[in-house]
Motif scaffolding. Structure first.
Motif, PDB file in Angstrom:
ATOM      1  N   ASP A  18       0.832  -1.193   0.000  1.00  0.00           N
ATOM      2  CA  ASP A  18       0.000   0.000   0.000  1.00  0.00           C
ATOM      3  C   ASP A  18       0.867   1.243   0.000  1.00  0.00           C
ATOM      4  O   ASP A  18       1.896   1.309   0.687  1.00  0.00           O
ATOM      5  CB  ASP A  18      -0.945   0.004   1.205  1.00  0.00           C
ATOM      6  CG  ASP A  18      -2.048  -1.028   1.058  1.00  0.00           C
ATOM      7  OD1 ASP A  18      -2.494  -1.252  -0.083  1.00  0.00           O
ATOM      8  OD2 ASP A  18      -2.446  -1.606   2.078  1.00  0.00           O
ATOM      9  N   SER A  40      -6.950  -0.740   6.742  1.00  0.00           N
ATOM     10  CA  SER A  40      -6.245  -1.547   5.737  1.00  0.00           C
ATOM     11  C   SER A  40      -7.023  -1.615   4.431  1.00  0.00           C
ATOM     12  O   SER A  40      -6.436  -1.575   3.346  1.00  0.00           O
ATOM     13  CB  SER A  40      -5.979  -2.954   6.275  1.00  0.00           C
ATOM     14  OG  SER A  40      -7.196  -3.598   6.617  1.00  0.00           O
ATOM     15  N   ARG A  41      -8.345  -1.707   4.526  1.00  0.00           N
ATOM     16  CA  ARG A  41      -9.173  -1.721   3.322  1.00  0.00           C
ATOM     17  C   ARG A  41      -9.127  -0.367   2.627  1.00  0.00           C
ATOM     18  O   ARG A  41      -9.050  -0.301   1.392  1.00  0.00           O
ATOM     19  CB  ARG A  41     -10.612  -2.094   3.688  1.00  0.00           C
ATOM     20  CG  ARG A  41     -11.643  -1.917   2.574  1.00  0.00           C
ATOM     21  CD  ARG A  41     -11.301  -2.712   1.329  1.00  0.00           C
ATOM     22  NE  ARG A  41     -12.292  -2.520   0.285  1.00  0.00           N
ATOM     23  CZ  ARG A  41     -12.027  -2.617  -1.022  1.00  0.00           C
ATOM     24  NH1 ARG A  41     -10.814  -2.914  -1.439  1.00  0.00           N
ATOM     25  NH2 ARG A  41     -12.981  -2.427  -1.904  1.00  0.00           N
ATOM     26  N   GLU A  44      -5.792  -0.175   0.767  1.00  0.00           N
ATOM     27  CA  GLU A  44      -5.822  -1.048  -0.410  1.00  0.00           C
ATOM     28  C   GLU A  44      -6.619  -0.398  -1.535  1.00  0.00           C
ATOM     29  O   GLU A  44      -6.195  -0.379  -2.697  1.00  0.00           O
ATOM     30  CB  GLU A  44      -6.454  -2.374   0.000  1.00  0.00           C
ATOM     31  CG  GLU A  44      -6.761  -3.341  -1.119  1.00  0.00           C
ATOM     32  CD  GLU A  44      -7.564  -4.516  -0.593  1.00  0.00           C
ATOM     33  OE1 GLU A  44      -6.961  -5.551  -0.272  1.00  0.00           O
ATOM     34  OE2 GLU A  44      -8.813  -4.397  -0.489  1.00  0.00           O
ATOM     35  N   HIS A  86      -6.542  -6.746  -6.664  1.00  0.00           N
ATOM     36  CA  HIS A  86      -5.699  -6.636  -5.472  1.00  0.00           C
ATOM     37  C   HIS A  86      -5.760  -7.939  -4.699  1.00  0.00           C
ATOM     38  O   HIS A  86      -6.761  -8.647  -4.685  1.00  0.00           O
ATOM     39  CB  HIS A  86      -6.149  -5.475  -4.573  1.00  0.00           C
ATOM     40  CG  HIS A  86      -7.604  -5.495  -4.214  1.00  0.00           C
ATOM     41  ND1 HIS A  86      -8.116  -6.298  -3.221  1.00  0.00           N
ATOM     42  CD2 HIS A  86      -8.649  -4.817  -4.729  1.00  0.00           C
ATOM     43  CE1 HIS A  86      -9.422  -6.104  -3.129  1.00  0.00           C
ATOM     44  NE2 HIS A  86      -9.774  -5.217  -4.042  1.00  0.00           N
ATOM     45  N   THR A  88      -3.151  -9.965  -1.297  1.00  0.00           N
ATOM     46  CA  THR A  88      -2.034  -9.765  -0.383  1.00  0.00           C
ATOM     47  C   THR A  88      -0.734  -9.622  -1.174  1.00  0.00           C
ATOM     48  O   THR A  88      -0.365 -10.497  -1.946  1.00  0.00           O
ATOM     49  CB  THR A  88      -1.915 -10.946   0.591  1.00  0.00           C
ATOM     50  OG1 THR A  88      -3.136 -11.068   1.328  1.00  0.00           O
ATOM     51  CG2 THR A  88      -0.758 -10.737   1.552  1.00  0.00           C
ATOM     52  N   ARG A  91      -1.251  -4.941  -5.798  1.00  0.00           N
ATOM     53  CA  ARG A  91      -2.352  -4.117  -6.295  1.00  0.00           C
ATOM     54  C   ARG A  91      -1.990  -3.734  -7.725  1.00  0.00           C
ATOM     55  O   ARG A  91      -0.849  -3.324  -7.999  1.00  0.00           O
ATOM     56  CB  ARG A  91      -2.537  -2.835  -5.470  1.00  0.00           C
ATOM     57  CG  ARG A  91      -3.110  -3.056  -4.056  1.00  0.00           C
ATOM     58  CD  ARG A  91      -2.025  -3.323  -3.050  1.00  0.00           C
ATOM     59  NE  ARG A  91      -2.505  -3.330  -1.689  1.00  0.00           N
ATOM     60  CZ  ARG A  91      -2.998  -4.393  -1.048  1.00  0.00           C
ATOM     61  NH1 ARG A  91      -3.097  -5.556  -1.681  1.00  0.00           N
ATOM     62  NH2 ARG A  91      -3.394  -4.311   0.202  1.00  0.00           N
TER      63      ARG A  91
END
Length: 237
Positions: A18, A40-41, A44, A86, A88, A91
C-alpha cells in the motif's frame, strides 16, 4: 508484471504494498465507498486506484475519480476500458483505449492452495475442470488457485460486454502449463464485430509468489478465431 501477459496497447501499473504518497489519496467522490471500512481496506482501495491513475497517465489521460457502478464494477473515463485487482502483496490495474481493446480482465492471487481445499474447489470447478487440474504437472504452481484467478478474470472481461452475471459453472477453463488458458462459454456470449463470442483466451504468469491472469479481448477478431495474446514472459516463471 502485468505487462508481460498483456499486449502493448494495454498500459499497466502495480504496487507490491500500500502506498502512502500523495498520488494515493482518494478523490472526494471515491471516499464514501470505503468511509466506514477498516484502515487496511481504505489503503488497499486507495492504492489500487492510484495504480489505475498511473496507468491512465501512460495513455495520456488525466487523473480522474474511479467510482464503482451499481454492480461494484469500476467506471472508466469515456473511451477507456480497464480492470483492477488486489490481493495480499499486490495491487494492479490495466487500461486501454476502446478503439484497441473491447474489454480487459486481470486478477492476482497468492500462489497458495485454495483455503478449505476440496470444498471450495467443488464450488468453483466443474467436473471436467477438476479432471484437467488433476493431470497438470506438479511444478510449484497452485493450479486450483490459478483456476479461481482465471475464472475471476473471465468474469471481469465478460461483464462490461454483457452487463450480466456469469457463474463459475457457466464457463469451462482449460489451463495450459505454457502460460495460457482458454475459457469456453456455456451460455450465449456477447456479440463483437458481428460475431457471438464463444470463448475468451487468456494468459497467466507465476512470479514472485503470485499468480497473475489476464484477458484482453481484441476489438476486432482475427482470422484465427479465439486467438489470444501470446505471453512475452517465460511460461510459469
Amino acid at each position: 508484471m502485468l505487462e508481460h501477459i498483456l499486449p502493448p496497447t494495454v498500459q499497466t501499473a502495480h504496487s507490491l504494498s500500500d502506498r502512502a504518497d500523495a498520488e494515493a489519496v482518494l478523490f472526494p467522490e471515491e471516499w464514501p465507498t470505503v468511509a466506514t471500512a477498516v484502515a487496511s481496506r481504505q489503503a488497499e482501495y486507495a492504492t489500487v486506484r492510484a495504480c489505475a491513475r498511473d496507468a491512465l497517465t501512460k495513455l495520456g489521460q488525466p487523473p480522474v475519480a474511479l467510482v464503482p457502478g451499481e454492480d461494484r464494477e469500476p467506471r472508466w473515463p469515456a473511451g477507456i476500458v480497464g480492470s483492477m485487482t488486489h490481493c495480499t502483496g499486490f495491487r494492479g490495474a490495466a487500461v486501454a483505449h476502446d478503439r484497441d481493446i473491447a474489454a480487459l480482465g486481470i486478477d492476482a492471487e497468492p500462489n497458495a492452495p485454495l483455503p478449505d481445499g476440496d470444498s471450495l474447489l467443488n464450488v468453483l470447478a466443474r467436473r471436467e475442470e477438476a479432471d484437467l487440474l488433476a493431470i497438470l504437472p506438479a511444478c510449484g504452481t497452485a493450479w486450483d488457485r490459478l483456476l479461481f484467478s482465471a475464472k475471476e478474470c473471465v468474469y471481469k472481461a465478460w461483464f462490461p460486454l454483457t452487463r450480466r452475471w456469469l457463474g463459475f459453472e457457466e464457463a469451462i477453463v482449460r489451463i495450459s502449463p505454457a502460460g495460457t488458458f482458454e475459457a469456453q462459454l456455456l451460455v450465449e456470449g456477447p456479440t463483437l464485430d458481428g460475431e457471438v463470442l464463444e470463448s475468451f483466451s487468456g494468459t497467466w504468469l507465476h512470479m514472485d509468489g503470485l499468480l497473475l491472469t489476464a484477458i484482453a479481448v481484441p476489438l476486432r477478431r482475427t482470422s484465427e478465431r479465439g486467438a489470444g495474446y501470446e505471453s512475452r514472459a517465460e511460461p510459469g516463471s
